[in-house]
Every structure is written in C-alpha cells, then in structure tokens.
Design an enzyme around this catalytic site. Sequence first.
Site, PDB file in Angstrom:
ATOM      1  N   TYR A  33       0.835  -1.194   0.000  1.00  0.00           N
ATOM      2  CA  TYR A  33       0.000   0.000   0.000  1.00  0.00           C
ATOM      3  C   TYR A  33       0.868   1.242   0.000  1.00  0.00           C
ATOM      4  O   TYR A  33       2.081   1.177   0.207  1.00  0.00           O
ATOM      5  CB  TYR A  33      -0.959   0.002   1.193  1.00  0.00           C
ATOM      6  CG  TYR A  33      -0.329   0.305   2.537  1.00  0.00           C
ATOM      7  CD1 TYR A  33       0.502  -0.610   3.166  1.00  0.00           C
ATOM      8  CD2 TYR A  33      -0.565   1.521   3.184  1.00  0.00           C
ATOM      9  CE1 TYR A  33       1.079  -0.334   4.405  1.00  0.00           C
ATOM     10  CE2 TYR A  33       0.005   1.801   4.420  1.00  0.00           C
ATOM     11  CZ  TYR A  33       0.826   0.868   5.019  1.00  0.00           C
ATOM     12  OH  TYR A  33       1.399   1.155   6.222  1.00  0.00           O
ATOM     13  N   LYS A 149       6.574  -1.977   1.980  1.00  0.00           N
ATOM     14  CA  LYS A 149       5.369  -1.382   2.574  1.00  0.00           C
ATOM     15  C   LYS A 149       4.193  -2.340   2.386  1.00  0.00           C
ATOM     16  O   LYS A 149       3.296  -2.127   1.569  1.00  0.00           O
ATOM     17  CB  LYS A 149       5.081  -0.003   1.967  1.00  0.00           C
ATOM     18  CG  LYS A 149       4.151   0.822   2.855  1.00  0.00           C
ATOM     19  CD  LYS A 149       4.199   2.274   2.471  1.00  0.00           C
ATOM     20  CE  LYS A 149       3.142   3.101   3.155  1.00  0.00           C
ATOM     21  NZ  LYS A 149       3.203   3.086   4.607  1.00  0.00           N
ATOM     22  N   GLU A 182      11.792   2.265  14.481  1.00  0.00           N
ATOM     23  CA  GLU A 182      10.896   3.319  13.974  1.00  0.00           C
ATOM     24  C   GLU A 182       9.578   3.224  14.729  1.00  0.00           C
ATOM     25  O   GLU A 182       9.404   2.373  15.587  1.00  0.00           O
ATOM     26  CB  GLU A 182      10.683   3.163  12.458  1.00  0.00           C
ATOM     27  CG  GLU A 182      10.031   1.846  12.084  1.00  0.00           C
ATOM     28  CD  GLU A 182       9.820   1.666  10.596  1.00  0.00           C
ATOM     29  OE1 GLU A 182       9.717   2.670   9.860  1.00  0.00           O
ATOM     30  OE2 GLU A 182       9.745   0.504  10.159  1.00  0.00           O
ATOM     31  N   LEU A 207      11.055   1.241   7.312  1.00  0.00           N
ATOM     32  CA  LEU A 207      10.518   1.716   6.038  1.00  0.00           C
ATOM     33  C   LEU A 207      11.260   2.986   5.620  1.00  0.00           C
ATOM     34  O   LEU A 207      11.519   3.854   6.460  1.00  0.00           O
ATOM     35  CB  LEU A 207       9.028   2.027   6.192  1.00  0.00           C
ATOM     36  CG  LEU A 207       8.318   2.365   4.882  1.00  0.00           C
ATOM     37  CD1 LEU A 207       8.145   1.108   4.029  1.00  0.00           C
ATOM     38  CD2 LEU A 207       6.970   3.001   5.138  1.00  0.00           C
TER      39      LEU A 207
HETATM   40  N1  PMP Z   1       7.419   3.666   9.040  1.00  0.00           N
HETATM   41  C1  PMP Z   1       6.264   2.982   9.018  1.00  0.00           C
HETATM   42  C2  PMP Z   1       6.221   1.629   9.664  1.00  0.00           C
HETATM   43  C3  PMP Z   1       5.122   3.532   8.402  1.00  0.00           C
HETATM   44  O1  PMP Z   1       3.978   2.854   8.358  1.00  0.00           O
HETATM   45  C4  PMP Z   1       5.203   4.832   7.837  1.00  0.00           C
HETATM   46  C5  PMP Z   1       3.989   5.481   7.238  1.00  0.00           C
HETATM   47  N2  PMP Z   1       3.611   4.912   6.051  1.00  0.00           N
HETATM   48  C6  PMP Z   1       6.434   5.502   7.873  1.00  0.00           C
HETATM   49  C7  PMP Z   1       7.526   4.895   8.477  1.00  0.00           C
HETATM   50  C8  PMP Z   1       6.590   6.861   7.248  1.00  0.00           C
HETATM   51  O2  PMP Z   1       6.579   6.747   5.852  1.00  0.00           O
HETATM   52  P1  PMP Z   1       6.101   7.967   4.942  1.00  0.00           P
HETATM   53  O3  PMP Z   1       6.883   9.156   5.395  1.00  0.00           O
HETATM   54  O4  PMP Z   1       6.469   7.552   3.570  1.00  0.00           O
HETATM   55  O5  PMP Z   1       4.646   8.112   5.165  1.00  0.00           O
END
Ligand code: PMP
Length: 282
Positions: A33, A149, A182, A207
């Site tokens: 996603y 993701k 994270e 991620l």
């Molecule tokens: N880490 C995780 C586990 C996430 O789910 C997200 C949000 N999608 C992020 C980091 C931040 O990613 P982004 O800045 O691309 O939204």
Amino acid sequence: MSRVAYVNGRFVPQRGAAINVEDRGFQFADGVYEVWAVQDGVLLDEDGHFTRLARSLRELAIERPMSDAALRRAAFETLRRNRVRTGLLYLQITRGVAPRDHAFPRPGVRPTVVMTAKGLKLEDSDARAAKGVAVITLPETRWARCDIKSVSLLPNVLAKQAARAAGAYEAWFVDADGLVTEGSSSNAWIVTADGVLVTRPLTANILAGVTRAHLLRCAELLQLRVEERAFTPAEAKASREAFISSASSHAMPVVRIDDAVIGDGRPGPVAQALRRTYLETT
Ligand code: PMP
C-alpha cells in the site's frame, strides 16, 4: 457527501465497495500500500511514493496492475469524486484473487487495486503539533523486511493500540540491540543535546519514509548537522527534541517518551522549523 472508492477500474459507493473473499490481501495480507498526503489538490511527494510502490511490488513479485500514468489518473479521479482537496489518498494493491493456497497463484492473475480518499483539516494536525505528542517504547516484534510497505501490519496495529491505551500517540519499536527502529506508522528522530539531528539509516528493518527523505532535504536547506545512525531510548529521553515523520503527520513533535519529558515538554524549534519547511517546499 457519500464517499467513493476505486475498485479494479470502477468507482463505486464506498459503503458497498467489496472485494472477493479469496483476495490474497484478505487471506494472507499478500499486498502492498501507499498513503499520500494531499494538500490543495496536490499529492505531496507524489513521485517518491510511486517509486516506493514500484519497489514494494518488485520485492514481492506482484505484477504491476497498470501503468503509473493510469494509476495517477485514477488517483486524481478518486480525489475529485470525493471532493478531497486536503487529506489522504490510500492505495492498496494485492496479488489478486485465487483459490486459497499459500504459494503464488498461476501467472496472469490480475492484482487487485483499491483506492480511497479521506478529507482532513490541516488545522487539526497543526493543533496536535503545537502541543506535541507522547510516545511509548515497545520490543520490536515485526518481520525482517520492514522496508517493504506491506499490508501485513498486525504488530504495528498492536503497537499503536498499546500506545493509545497508554494515552500516547505513537509507539517506537526497540530492536534486540536496544536501538529504536521506527514508529508503528512513522519514522523516529531526535535532536541531541549538541543540536545534531539523528535518524536511523535505511536498512531492511525500517521503512524508507518518503517524508523522512523530504525532511532530510529540508535539514540541508536549514543547514542542520545530520547523522544517520541508530539511537537508544535512553539517548532519546535525554535528547533536546524528538519527533516523528510520516505522510499523515508531516513532522510531529514528541514531548514525552514513556515517562520521560523531552526538553522543556514543549515542541522544539528544530522539529517546528522542519515541519514549516516541509509544508513550504511541497
Ligand atoms: N514507518 C512505518 C512503519 C510507516 O507505516 C510509515 C507510514 N507509512 C512511515 C515509516 C513513514 O513513511 P512515509 O513518510 O512515507 O509516510
């Protein structure tokens, strides 16, 4: 106004929108996603999210369902039909529908594509950012490929719920080495006592946040000292500032980690400057 979902090429009332019970996303969380922040009709970091989507699909050997151009057209049409100018756009692609079997289905099964849009007020996020949020720390319980993701989010769901139950906004995972990986849906940052901006380097256990990448460019504009390295909860608790980043929260100041108050308990200047610069450079 009733919401409209994009499901495999058709726009349908979201209330009745459905996928097959044998969709592999439902059966196995076999899908990926993306979430874009939308502001004034613009998809923030549009290309960054599409690039990460392509990588997630490639890593899981899920066929690309349609061209990027067609996906983008459907994305903007989803926003238009939902009259969303500021909010979030959600896209999910699964390996498609096939008789239930763990192994991949035969080639040629069409991936499932779903998009939804949700309106949000930037003022609500700004109000939260003005006060700052609390974070709890939890042991890392996820798999070894958090760089993909994937919609397989059960540990993230449980961590977020634990945060909510503790009156916090986010949970930070701590790995077996005692280092923060994270958040359950965000990347983690601190500003050390001597003013260095620190965030974990990109490896398979986090991620690659698109917002993280954008904020690193903002940090350069602001001429901040940056170190991409892991940090412990203890270092974070003793730091001058902390914050989280994601498409939906931009840069969101953290004012408490577990029982420790960060800085003077108010959002710090670096987090606030990065948040401002992020919104000004989209
Ligand atoms: N880490 C995780 C586990 C996430 O789910 C997200 C949000 N999608 C992020 C980091 C931040 O990613 P982004 O800045 O691309 O939204």
